[in-house]
Write a protein that holds these residues in place. Structure first.
Motif, PDB file in Angstrom:
ATOM      1  N   PRO A   1      -3.649  13.322   8.598  1.00 25.45           N
ATOM      2  CA  PRO A   1      -2.308  13.054   9.147  1.00 25.45           C
ATOM      3  C   PRO A   1      -1.566  12.066   8.244  1.00 25.45           C
ATOM      4  CG  PRO A   1      -3.983  11.874  10.388  1.00 25.45           C
ATOM      5  CD  PRO A   1      -4.706  12.748   9.406  1.00 25.45           C
ATOM      6  N   GLU A   2      -0.254  12.116   8.300  1.00 23.54           N
ATOM      7  CA  GLU A   2       0.545  11.175   7.521  1.00 23.54           C
ATOM      8  C   GLU A   2       0.426   9.793   8.143  1.00 23.54           C
ATOM      9  OE1 GLU A   2       4.512  12.764   7.425  1.00 23.54           O
ATOM     10  OE2 GLU A   2       4.012  14.101   5.774  1.00 23.54           O
ATOM     11  N   ILE A   3       0.276   8.790   7.292  1.00 22.58           N
ATOM     12  CA  ILE A   3       0.188   7.419   7.785  1.00 22.58           C
ATOM     13  C   ILE A   3       1.168   6.529   7.026  1.00 22.58           C
ATOM     14  CG2 ILE A   3      -2.226   7.587   8.492  1.00 22.58           C
ATOM     15  CD1 ILE A   3      -2.953   6.014   5.946  1.00 22.58           C
ATOM     16  N   SER A   4       1.573   5.461   7.708  1.00 21.37           N
ATOM     17  CA  SER A   4       2.370   4.404   7.093  1.00 21.37           C
ATOM     18  C   SER A   4       1.538   3.133   7.132  1.00 21.37           C
ATOM     19  CB  SER A   4       3.660   4.165   7.886  1.00 21.37           C
ATOM     20  OG  SER A   4       4.500   5.288   7.850  1.00 21.37           O
ATOM     21  N   VAL A   5       1.701   2.301   6.128  1.00 20.64           N
ATOM     22  CA  VAL A   5       1.017   1.012   6.074  1.00 20.64           C
ATOM     23  C   VAL A   5       2.092  -0.068   6.009  1.00 20.64           C
ATOM     24  CG1 VAL A   5      -0.553  -0.470   4.784  1.00 20.64           C
ATOM     25  CG2 VAL A   5      -0.976   1.992   4.888  1.00 20.64           C
TER      26      VAL A   5
ATOM     27  N   GLU B   1       3.836   6.262   3.220  1.00 22.45           N
ATOM     28  CA  GLU B   1       4.673   5.144   2.805  1.00 22.45           C
ATOM     29  C   GLU B   1       3.929   3.828   2.983  1.00 22.45           C
ATOM     30  OE1 GLU B   1       8.175   4.840   5.265  1.00 22.45           O
ATOM     31  OE2 GLU B   1       6.999   4.918   7.087  1.00 22.45           O
ATOM     32  N   ILE B   2       4.250   2.899   2.109  1.00 24.65           N
ATOM     33  CA  ILE B   2       3.748   1.539   2.206  1.00 24.65           C
ATOM     34  C   ILE B   2       4.980   0.654   2.326  1.00 24.65           C
ATOM     35  CG2 ILE B   2       2.473  -0.308   1.051  1.00 24.65           C
ATOM     36  CD1 ILE B   2       1.030   1.966  -0.544  1.00 24.65           C
ATOM     37  N   ILE B   3       5.070  -0.071   3.423  1.00 25.94           N
ATOM     38  CA  ILE B   3       6.229  -0.923   3.653  1.00 25.94           C
ATOM     39  C   ILE B   3       5.817  -2.376   3.494  1.00 25.94           C
ATOM     40  CG2 ILE B   3       7.979  -1.640   5.322  1.00 25.94           C
ATOM     41  CD1 ILE B   3       7.779   1.150   6.557  1.00 25.94           C
ATOM     42  N   LEU B   4       6.413  -3.030   2.507  1.00 23.80           N
ATOM     43  CA  LEU B   4       6.201  -4.452   2.278  1.00 23.80           C
ATOM     44  C   LEU B   4       7.374  -5.187   2.918  1.00 23.80           C
ATOM     45  CD1 LEU B   4       5.342  -4.279  -1.532  1.00 23.80           C
ATOM     46  CD2 LEU B   4       3.744  -4.230   0.392  1.00 23.80           C
ATOM     47  N   VAL B   5       7.085  -6.125   3.806  1.00 23.82           N
ATOM     48  CA  VAL B   5       8.151  -6.872   4.470  1.00 23.82           C
ATOM     49  C   VAL B   5       8.092  -8.316   3.985  1.00 23.82           C
ATOM     50  CG1 VAL B   5       9.247  -7.456   6.657  1.00 23.82           C
ATOM     51  CG2 VAL B   5       7.905  -5.356   6.485  1.00 23.82           C
ATOM     52  N   LEU B   6       9.133  -8.723   3.282  1.00 20.44           N
ATOM     53  CA  LEU B   6       9.190 -10.039   2.671  1.00 20.44           C
ATOM     54  C   LEU B   6       9.811 -11.055   3.632  1.00 20.44           C
ATOM     55  CD1 LEU B   6       8.697 -11.502  -0.063  1.00 20.44           C
ATOM     56  CD2 LEU B   6      11.072 -10.977  -0.618  1.00 20.44           C
ATOM     57  N   ALA B   7       9.157 -12.209   3.770  1.00 19.32           N
ATOM     58  CA  ALA B   7       9.677 -13.286   4.612  1.00 19.32           C
ATOM     59  C   ALA B   7      11.004 -13.788   4.047  1.00 19.32           C
ATOM     60  CB  ALA B   7       8.664 -14.426   4.674  1.00 19.32           C
ATOM     61  N   LYS B   8      11.909 -14.224   4.923  1.00 15.28           N
ATOM     62  CA  LYS B   8      13.268 -14.572   4.498  1.00 15.28           C
ATOM     63  C   LYS B   8      13.332 -15.708   3.486  1.00 15.28           C
ATOM     64  CE  LYS B   8      14.848 -18.060   7.728  1.00 15.28           C
ATOM     65  NZ  LYS B   8      15.827 -18.475   8.665  1.00 15.28           N
ATOM     66  N   SER B   9      12.431 -16.645   3.578  1.00 11.44           N
ATOM     67  CA  SER B   9      12.515 -17.813   2.705  1.00 11.44           C
ATOM     68  C   SER B   9      11.741 -17.629   1.398  1.00 11.44           C
ATOM     69  CB  SER B   9      11.979 -19.044   3.433  1.00 11.44           C
ATOM     70  OG  SER B   9      10.600 -18.885   3.702  1.00 11.44           O
TER      71      SER B   9
ATOM     72  N   CYS C   1       9.098   2.589  10.085  1.00 14.74           N
ATOM     73  CA  CYS C   1       8.097   3.573   9.649  1.00 14.74           C
ATOM     74  C   CYS C   1       8.552   4.995   9.930  1.00 14.74           C
ATOM     75  CB  CYS C   1       6.772   3.323  10.378  1.00 14.74           C
ATOM     76  SG  CYS C   1       5.906   1.900   9.769  1.00 14.74           S
ATOM     77  N   LYS C   2       8.133   5.896   9.071  1.00 15.42           N
ATOM     78  CA  LYS C   2       8.456   7.314   9.241  1.00 15.42           C
ATOM     79  C   LYS C   2       7.288   8.116   9.796  1.00 15.42           C
ATOM     80  CE  LYS C   2      11.816   7.138   5.538  1.00 15.42           C
ATOM     81  NZ  LYS C   2      12.075   7.459   4.149  1.00 15.42           N
ATOM     82  N   SER C   3       6.107   7.526   9.839  1.00 19.14           N
ATOM     83  CA  SER C   3       4.913   8.234  10.326  1.00 19.14           C
ATOM     84  C   SER C   3       4.593   7.802  11.754  1.00 19.14           C
ATOM     85  CB  SER C   3       3.711   7.899   9.437  1.00 19.14           C
ATOM     86  OG  SER C   3       3.966   8.264   8.111  1.00 19.14           O
ATOM     87  N   GLU C   4       3.880   8.672  12.460  1.00 14.73           N
ATOM     88  CA  GLU C   4       3.452   8.321  13.819  1.00 14.73           C
ATOM     89  C   GLU C   4       2.260   7.393  13.820  1.00 14.73           C
ATOM     90  OE1 GLU C   4       3.002  11.560  16.558  1.00 14.73           O
ATOM     91  OE2 GLU C   4       4.774  12.580  15.781  1.00 14.73           O
ATOM     92  N   ILE C   5       1.465   7.428  12.752  1.00 13.36           N
ATOM     93  CA  ILE C   5       0.294   6.563  12.649  1.00 13.36           C
ATOM     94  C   ILE C   5       0.634   5.415  11.695  1.00 13.36           C
ATOM     95  CG2 ILE C   5      -2.114   6.406  11.946  1.00 13.36           C
ATOM     96  CD1 ILE C   5      -2.341   9.407  12.620  1.00 13.36           C
ATOM     97  N   ILE C   6       0.501   4.200  12.213  1.00  9.32           N
ATOM     98  CA  ILE C   6       0.843   3.005  11.439  1.00  9.32           C
ATOM     99  C   ILE C   6      -0.377   2.115  11.326  1.00  9.32           C
ATOM    100  CG2 ILE C   6       2.364   1.009  11.285  1.00  9.32           C
ATOM    101  CD1 ILE C   6       4.236   2.531  13.268  1.00  9.32           C
TER     102      ILE C   6
END
Length: 88
Positions: A5-9, A35-43, A78-83
């Motif tokens: 299945p498609e997964i997002s990280v 997809e791999i989503i990197l979320v950067l802290a604001k500071s 995320c675009k996938s159902e599995i995260i």
């Protein structure tokens, strides 16, 4: 080839250079994330050039420094159902 299945990280982060190694490891595993989503802290700012990210990797900027807020932002995008999210 197996049909996975498609997964997002989602990876909350503070922009360390070592993230590139993490992205490489994920993309060289037996199941490659959609997809791999990197979320950067604001500071924080990146310790590498954003152009070094591969095609299945996105960078989001959080309005908060909290890892929880970063995860929520990543999950909402995320675009996938599995995260998945890496552990410590």
């Amino acid at each position: 080839m197996e049909n996975y299945p498609e997964i997002s990280v989602v990876i909350p982060n503070i922009g360390e250079r070592s993230l590139l190694d993490v992205v490489d490891a994920l993309n060289n595993g037996s199941v490659i994330p959609k997809e791999i989503i990197l979320v950067l802290a604001k500071s924080k700012s990146l310790e590498f050039n954003e152009s070094q990210l591969v095609s299945n990797t996105r960078l989001l900027h959080s309005d908060e420094d909290s890892q929880v807020a970063q995860r929520i932002l990543g999950f909402k995008n995320c675009k996938s159902e599995i995260i998945l999210q890496p552990g410590p």
